[in-house]
Scaffold this active site. Structure first.
Site, PDB file in Angstrom:
ATOM      1  N   ASP A   1      -0.991  -6.046   1.877  1.00 22.04           N
ATOM      2  CA  ASP A   1      -0.633  -5.098   2.934  1.00 22.04           C
ATOM      3  C   ASP A   1      -1.420  -5.440   4.175  1.00 22.04           C
ATOM      4  OD1 ASP A   1       0.868  -2.119   2.834  1.00 22.04           O
ATOM      5  OD2 ASP A   1      -0.524  -2.404   4.504  1.00 22.04           O
TER       6      ASP A   1
ATOM      7  N   CYS B   1      12.929   3.310   3.073  1.00 24.71           N
ATOM      8  CA  CYS B   1      13.239   4.727   2.941  1.00 24.71           C
ATOM      9  C   CYS B   1      13.866   5.213   4.241  1.00 24.71           C
ATOM     10  CB  CYS B   1      12.014   5.549   2.534  1.00 24.71           C
ATOM     11  SG  CYS B   1      10.604   5.332   3.632  1.00 24.71           S
TER      12      CYS B   1
ATOM     13  N   ASP C   1      -0.731 -10.401   7.337  1.00 28.98           N
ATOM     14  CA  ASP C   1       0.540 -10.037   7.962  1.00 28.98           C
ATOM     15  C   ASP C   1       1.642 -10.705   7.123  1.00 28.98           C
ATOM     16  OD1 ASP C   1       2.838  -9.829   9.459  1.00 28.98           O
ATOM     17  OD2 ASP C   1       1.819 -10.136  11.384  1.00 28.98           O
TER      18      ASP C   1
ATOM     19  N   LYS D   1       4.458   1.014  -6.259  1.00 21.11           N
ATOM     20  CA  LYS D   1       5.411   0.044  -6.835  1.00 21.11           C
ATOM     21  C   LYS D   1       4.666  -1.128  -7.475  1.00 21.11           C
ATOM     22  CE  LYS D   1       9.021   1.461  -3.657  1.00 21.11           C
ATOM     23  NZ  LYS D   1       8.177   2.218  -2.694  1.00 21.11           N
TER      24      LYS D   1
ATOM     25  N   ALA E   1       0.824  -1.216   0.000  1.00 20.28           N
ATOM     26  CA  ALA E   1       0.000   0.000   0.000  1.00 20.28           C
ATOM     27  C   ALA E   1       0.861   1.270   0.000  1.00 20.28           C
ATOM     28  CB  ALA E   1      -0.908  -0.015   1.223  1.00 20.28           C
ATOM     29  N   PRO E   2       0.478   2.296  -0.769  1.00 19.37           N
ATOM     30  CA  PRO E   2      -0.754   2.444  -1.551  1.00 19.37           C
ATOM     31  C   PRO E   2      -0.668   1.912  -2.985  1.00 19.37           C
ATOM     32  CG  PRO E   2       0.425   4.518  -1.506  1.00 19.37           C
ATOM     33  CD  PRO E   2       1.243   3.552  -0.705  1.00 19.37           C
ATOM     34  N   GLY E   3       0.387   1.221  -3.309  1.00 18.77           N
ATOM     35  CA  GLY E   3       0.394   0.517  -4.595  1.00 18.77           C
ATOM     36  C   GLY E   3       1.202   1.158  -5.711  1.00 18.77           C
TER      37      GLY E   3
HETATM   38  C1  LIG Z   1       6.809   1.701   2.861  1.00 21.20           C
HETATM   39  S1  LIG Z   1       5.144   1.300   2.875  1.00 21.20           S
HETATM   40  C2  LIG Z   1       4.959   0.507   1.333  1.00 21.20           C
HETATM   41  C3  LIG Z   1       4.842   1.443   0.178  1.00 21.20           C
HETATM   42  C4  LIG Z   1       4.474   0.739  -1.083  1.00 21.20           C
HETATM   43  N1  LIG Z   1       5.405  -0.317  -1.397  1.00 21.20           N
HETATM   44  C5  LIG Z   1       4.390   1.661  -2.275  1.00 21.20           C
HETATM   45  O1  LIG Z   1       5.329   1.734  -3.048  1.00 21.20           O
HETATM   46  O2  LIG Z   1       3.368   2.334  -2.451  1.00 21.20           O
HETATM   47  C6  LIG Z   1       5.115  -0.008   3.983  1.00 21.20           C
HETATM   48  C7  LIG Z   1       3.787  -0.716   4.099  1.00 21.20           C
HETATM   49  O3  LIG Z   1       3.995  -1.864   4.893  1.00 21.20           O
HETATM   50  C8  LIG Z   1       2.772  -2.159   5.515  1.00 21.20           C
HETATM   51  N2  LIG Z   1       3.050  -3.134   6.605  1.00 21.20           N
HETATM   52  C9  LIG Z   1       3.499  -2.904   7.833  1.00 21.20           C
HETATM   53  N3  LIG Z   1       3.652  -4.029   8.496  1.00 21.20           N
HETATM   54  C10 LIG Z   1       3.283  -5.038   7.679  1.00 21.20           C
HETATM   55  C11 LIG Z   1       3.224  -6.427   7.793  1.00 21.20           C
HETATM   56  N4  LIG Z   1       3.573  -7.055   8.912  1.00 21.20           N
HETATM   57  N5  LIG Z   1       2.791  -7.138   6.737  1.00 21.20           N
HETATM   58  C12 LIG Z   1       2.438  -6.525   5.615  1.00 21.20           C
HETATM   59  N6  LIG Z   1       2.469  -5.209   5.458  1.00 21.20           N
HETATM   60  C13 LIG Z   1       2.902  -4.456   6.459  1.00 21.20           C
HETATM   61  C14 LIG Z   1       2.250  -0.823   5.943  1.00 21.20           C
HETATM   62  O4  LIG Z   1       0.878  -0.852   6.113  1.00 21.20           O
HETATM   63  C15 LIG Z   1       2.687   0.066   4.775  1.00 21.20           C
HETATM   64  O5  LIG Z   1       1.639   0.239   3.892  1.00 21.20           O
END
Ligand SMILES: C[S@@+](CC[C@H](N)C(=O)[O-])C[C@H]1O[C@@H](n2cnc3c(N)ncnc32)[C@H](O)[C@@H]1O
Length: 632
Positions: free
Chosen positions: A438, A539, A465, A420, A416-418
């Protein structure tokens, strides 16, 4: 591309530099005219004779037609010589006096401006030696600063005309300068600027040679001035710095003026950059670092824990660059959605709407950098039609490293938010199957929205998860783990990070990332015909969330690091304080706001070479889980 579209006419702010009307001629004396009339100029060459003749003719004509001073000129004279009323200049004598007044006013103002320019441009301004050099130097200073600020010639011209409109003093000086420049060009006999050099050089010297010599002289002056300034700075720094104690620092923090703190930061950085030579013998490095940490925290609003981590990460001078760059927003960039359009067509469509843009760089075929726009870039018809997505430059890199192939089975574990996810889908050309997962169900809605808008049809959005994803599905050709992190690379976007990320947060992220990376590896099929890769990205710039996590994965699973395929960025650390990482960590890449003008980012690419989970690691895994539980 790269050309700025002209949407709407620029307001004319006055005549251009060349076209500007010259001020009335100024005569240093009548000798040349008289000499010419008497034919007494035997040594002049033909061209100079011609110039002199023209000039003398003009002078004679001007003498016979008394002129009134222009209003802007009058106001200048008035302001500097309050008692002088507007004067009609009707006699040669008054011309000479007028000329003297003008020269004096011009010189005073030019000198004043030079002082200002010197103050702000530091080493860039030549030391004025004589009037004409001052004037040239000023023009050069304006041009040089324009070049440094990325302005074009037309921009420089615009500033000049702006100043004409807004500031009579400026206008007066510039006109006067130009007039004198032209005088010099027209008649070298009256110019004293190059007289000594002219004596040395031959009469046949080409103008370009003369100009070149003049330039060399100026460069020497610039170097000399730069050196003097450096020495000056050095003298005020170093040994004279008295480190304050904690009480004094506290009192200073109460004061709103941070000038003192800023100066001390520079002083300490100066001392630390050659510590053995510059230190106070009674103080240790730790003493300096302690004060520096406090000062940086108060100046940039960081908490001490985070500042200490950053001080460990960067050399002190680089640290300041990082902190400064983190205060400034990165350029707005967008990614072309190749499922719907081509970059060239998108660029043209946006240019037509008044967007000023360029390709991001040679390394990307889909990125565009937006310099400015007459329309909101997140609400254009092209945006709504899914032709592009707003995406930071660095966020293109993990997907490029992942290198998705058509018809593969790919998992984006934290999607999220998608942004990539949709990039991956575009490279897969909507083939194969892409799982966008996510943990946050609300954020999954954003994935769905983006994938719809972008025309992605090969994806399944799910919410699990990531740590337990192996119980949902395995056997992927590739997995992208864009892990949740502290965000220390995107402080310019989220300044709250500076104060709200404490030790416990970093530890939490580091543990979560280690768990997620093991799960990501376990989801990949090492025997995939086309893949078997895992890309890990954050990041964050902190080692705990990057190299430590990868080093941990290398120990726990049958994976090895492979090149990311990105040919810029800095190599990951292989040693950090007392820690030693696997030497292949140099294959990982770090990106920084101050070095690459991107968000701070980390990218690592792993290749899984066996599906067997090493036995020793299961015992370690238990210990790891127990440690985690204790910390929770
Ligand atoms: C850095 S953001 C991802 C951004 C996304 N890849 C993009 O390019 O739009 C990290 C994401 O990891 C999710 N997240 C956190 N812990 C998680 C878990 N245990 N399993 C899956 N997703 C998780 C968060 O909700 C968040 O949306």
């Amino acid at each position: 591309m790269g050309r700025k579209a002209l949407f709407g006419e620029k307001q004319k702010s006055g005549p251009g530099r060349k076209a500007r009307k010259q001020s009335d001629p100024v005569f240093p004396g009548l000798s040349i005219a008289n000499d010419f009339k008497s034919g007494n100029i035997p040594t002049l060459k033909r061209k100079r004779k011609k110039n002199s003749k023209n000039k003398a003719n003009k002078m004679v004509k001007s003498l016979s037609q008394p002129k009134q001073l222009k209003p802007e000129f009058e106001s200048d004279v008035e302001s500097d010589n309050a008692s002088d009323e507007t004067v009609r200049i009707g006699s040669p004598q008054s011309d000479i006096e007028e000329s003297n007044i003008r020269r004096k006013v011009s010189k005073d103002k030019t000198t004043e401006k030079m002082k200002k320019a010197k103050k702000f441009k530091l080493s860039l301004v030549p030391v004025p030696e004589e009037e004409s050099s001052e004037e040239d130097a000023e023009v050069e200073t304006r041009n040089l600063s324009a070049v440094l600020e990325g302005e074009s010639d037309s921009d420089v011209a615009m500033h000049e005309t702006d100043s004409e409109n807004g500031n009579n003093d400026m206008s007066f000086n510039q006109q006067d300068d130009e007039g004198e420049d032209e005088d010099r060009d027209e008649n070298d006999v009256t110019s004293n600027e190059d007289s000594s050099d002219d004596e040395k050089s031959s009469d046949d010297e080409l103008p370009i040679e003369r100009a070149s010599r003049k330039l060399q002289r100026k460069q020497k002056q610039i170097a000399k001035l730069a050196n003097e300034e450096l020495m000056e700075t050095n003298v005020t720094n170093g040994p004279e710095l008295v480190l304050p104690d904690d009480e004094e620092i506290k009192n200073e923090l109460g004061a709103s003026d941070l000038t003192l703190v800023k100066q001390r930061i520079s002083d300490i950085i100066y001392i630390l950059s050659d510590f053995s030579k510059r230190k106070d013998p009674n103080k240790s490095r730790t003493d300096y670092i302690n004060v520096l940490t406090k000062d940086l925290c108060s100046y940039y609003n960081y908490n001490e824990y985070l500042m200490e981590r950053l001080i460990e990460l960067f050399h002190v001078s680089e640290l300041k660059e990082f902190l400064e760059a983190s205060e400034v927003e990165r350029p707005v960039t967008i990614r072309t959605n190749t499922l719907k359009t081509r970059r060239r067509d998108l660029a043209q469509a946006l240019i037509n709407r008044g967007v000023n843009l360029d390709p991001i760089g040679k390394w990307s075929r889909v990125g565009l950098i937006i310099y400015d726009s007459q329309v909101p870039i997140g609400a254009t018809p092209e945006y709504l039609a899914g032709h592009y997505i707003l995406q930071g430059t660095a966020s293109l890199l993990p997907v490029m490293a992942l290198c998705p192939q058509e018809n593969e089975r790919i998992l984006d574990m934290c999607a999220a938010p998608g942004a990539k996810t949709s990039h991956i889908a575009a490279i897969m050309k909507n083939t194969g199957i892409l799982f966008a997962n996510d943990i946050n169900t609300d954020r999954c809605k954003a994935i769905v929205g983006n994938l719809h808008r972008m025309g992605v049809v090969n994806s399944v959005v799910c919410s699990h998860d990531g740590r337990k994803f192996t119980s949902v599905l395995t056997g992927f050709d590739r997995v992208l783990l864009d892990a949740p992190c502290s965000g220390t690379g995107i402080i310019s976007k989220d300044p709250a990070v500076k104060s709200n990320k404490e030790e416990k947060d970093i530890k939490h992220f580091s543990h979560l990332q280690k768990q997620l990376i093991l799960a990501a590896i376990d989801c990949v099929d090492a025997n995939s015909k086309t893949g078997g890769y895992i890309v890990y990205s954050t990041c964050s710039v902190l080692i705990e969330e990057n190299e430590w996590v990868i080093d941990y994965a290398l120990k726990k699973r049958n994976v090895k690091l492979v090149p990311t395929g990105i040919d810029f960025g800095k190599e990951g650390f292989i040693k950090y304080r007392e820690h030693r990482f696997h030497p292949s960590l140099n294959l990982t890449r770090r990106f920084y706001p101050h070095s690459h003008n991107t968000d701070g980012f980390f990218v690592a690419k792993l290749k899984k070479f066996s599906n067997i989970i090493p036995k020793s690691s299961s015992a370690d895994g238990k210990r790891f889980v127990i440690a985690l539980i204790r910390e929770m």
